[in-house]
Design a protein around this motif. Sequence first.
Motif, PDB file in Angstrom:
ATOM      1  N   VAL A  87     -20.445  14.301  91.046  1.00  0.00           N
ATOM      2  CA  VAL A  87     -20.747  12.887  91.268  1.00  0.00           C
ATOM      3  C   VAL A  87     -21.239  12.286  89.952  1.00  0.00           C
ATOM      4  O   VAL A  87     -22.165  12.800  89.325  1.00  0.00           O
ATOM      5  N   LEU A  88     -20.605  11.199  89.549  1.00  0.00           N
ATOM      6  CA  LEU A  88     -20.893  10.553  88.271  1.00  0.00           C
ATOM      7  C   LEU A  88     -21.409   9.143  88.520  1.00  0.00           C
ATOM      8  O   LEU A  88     -20.657   8.177  88.545  1.00  0.00           O
ATOM      9  N   PRO A  89     -22.729   8.996  88.718  1.00  0.00           N
ATOM     10  CA  PRO A  89     -23.309   7.663  88.897  1.00  0.00           C
ATOM     11  C   PRO A  89     -23.692   7.059  87.543  1.00  0.00           C
ATOM     12  O   PRO A  89     -24.293   7.719  86.693  1.00  0.00           O
ATOM     13  N   GLU A  90     -23.338   5.814  87.375  1.00  0.00           N
ATOM     14  CA  GLU A  90     -23.670   5.123  86.129  1.00  0.00           C
ATOM     15  C   GLU A  90     -25.088   4.572  86.184  1.00  0.00           C
ATOM     16  O   GLU A  90     -25.587   4.202  87.246  1.00  0.00           O
ATOM     17  N   GLY A  91     -25.728   4.539  85.045  1.00  0.00           N
ATOM     18  CA  GLY A  91     -27.026   3.883  84.925  1.00  0.00           C
ATOM     19  C   GLY A  91     -26.855   2.521  84.275  1.00  0.00           C
ATOM     20  O   GLY A  91     -26.420   1.570  84.902  1.00  0.00           O
ATOM     21  N   ILE A  92     -27.159   2.441  82.982  1.00  0.00           N
ATOM     22  CA  ILE A  92     -27.040   1.192  82.230  1.00  0.00           C
ATOM     23  C   ILE A  92     -25.912   1.329  81.214  1.00  0.00           C
ATOM     24  O   ILE A  92     -25.789   2.347  80.536  1.00  0.00           O
ATOM     25  N   ALA A  93     -25.087   0.288  81.106  1.00  0.00           N
ATOM     26  CA  ALA A  93     -24.006   0.275  80.112  1.00  0.00           C
ATOM     27  C   ALA A  93     -24.343  -0.610  78.920  1.00  0.00           C
ATOM     28  O   ALA A  93     -23.847  -0.396  77.818  1.00  0.00           O
ATOM     29  N   GLY A  94     -25.156  -1.636  79.130  1.00  0.00           N
ATOM     30  CA  GLY A  94     -25.499  -2.566  78.061  1.00  0.00           C
ATOM     31  C   GLY A  94     -26.608  -3.505  78.493  1.00  0.00           C
ATOM     32  O   GLY A  94     -27.230  -3.304  79.538  1.00  0.00           O
ATOM     33  N   TYR A  95     -26.805  -4.552  77.699  1.00  0.00           N
ATOM     34  CA  TYR A  95     -27.909  -5.472  77.976  1.00  0.00           C
ATOM     35  C   TYR A  95     -27.511  -6.925  77.751  1.00  0.00           C
ATOM     36  O   TYR A  95     -26.655  -7.243  76.922  1.00  0.00           O
TER      37      TYR A  95
END
Length: 278
Positions: free
Chosen positions: A162-170
């Motif tokens: 399982v590959l859950p994303e956190g933060i990609a940018g701001y």
Amino acid sequence: MGGRAAWVLGIVGLVLAAGALPAGAAGGHTARAHRRRKPHEFDLIYRGSGEFGYDSAVTPSNGCTKTTTGDGTFAFEQEWDVLAKVSGDSAKITKIDYVGGPNPTGPELGENQAHFTGGTSSSTCNVPFYVGSFDCTGSNLIPTSIEGVDLIFAKKGKRFIVLPEGIAGYKGALTGSDTIDADGQSCDAYKPALPTPNSAFTPITDSWGKIPVKEATLANLKKGHHFQVSISLGHYTTGSLSQYNARGCLGIEDHNPSDHCTVTTDDFSGTFSVHRVR
């Protein structure tokens, strides 16, 4: 910033035969009635927080070395609704709906903020356009994620990775001062590279999850029950501190022998939870 993680993985499920239950005999012939099973529904939450720090001296193509010292903190909370077709110990993911995130719903996880200072000295650069200093702060940054690939179930044998994303940018405002003409004399020049400009250090995407979950665990989770996994950097995450051992955080492009980038702080902890709704 370079080296941003980009996942192009498909969701692969095990093809299951629909179950048929005997319904009894009528008129001397055996009849079978097919009952459609409702999918199992799960609520998935990935949340965590971390801090980072680095020092760099990087020489771009203009030949003028820019030094940077940066630090900050980050926090996120992501939630999804997942449907799965279950038969015995097998589960096939049939639908994933994004519920919300990645901005934390409460203050307990901490803030998303970054601070970085540095500049280019006239002693290392004879082009005034690139000479100057900066001291920039992002106090209330808003985290963003990549829509459409924020949660992936990759099949590996009888497990899901399982590959859950956190933060990609701001998104958000930067305050402070910048005297460099090439930057437009504005800290906004560093927005695309947040939170770690002038480096290939990627603490926010290093903290994306990579969690093995047995197919049978998901299939046999009872309604109203849940399980939770503790996450730390390098333990069920896509990145780890060791990835910076060889080249530091310089990246793969060519550099002057005097260039350097050192990770001084890289810490993350979080949880991944799965709750069976129905």
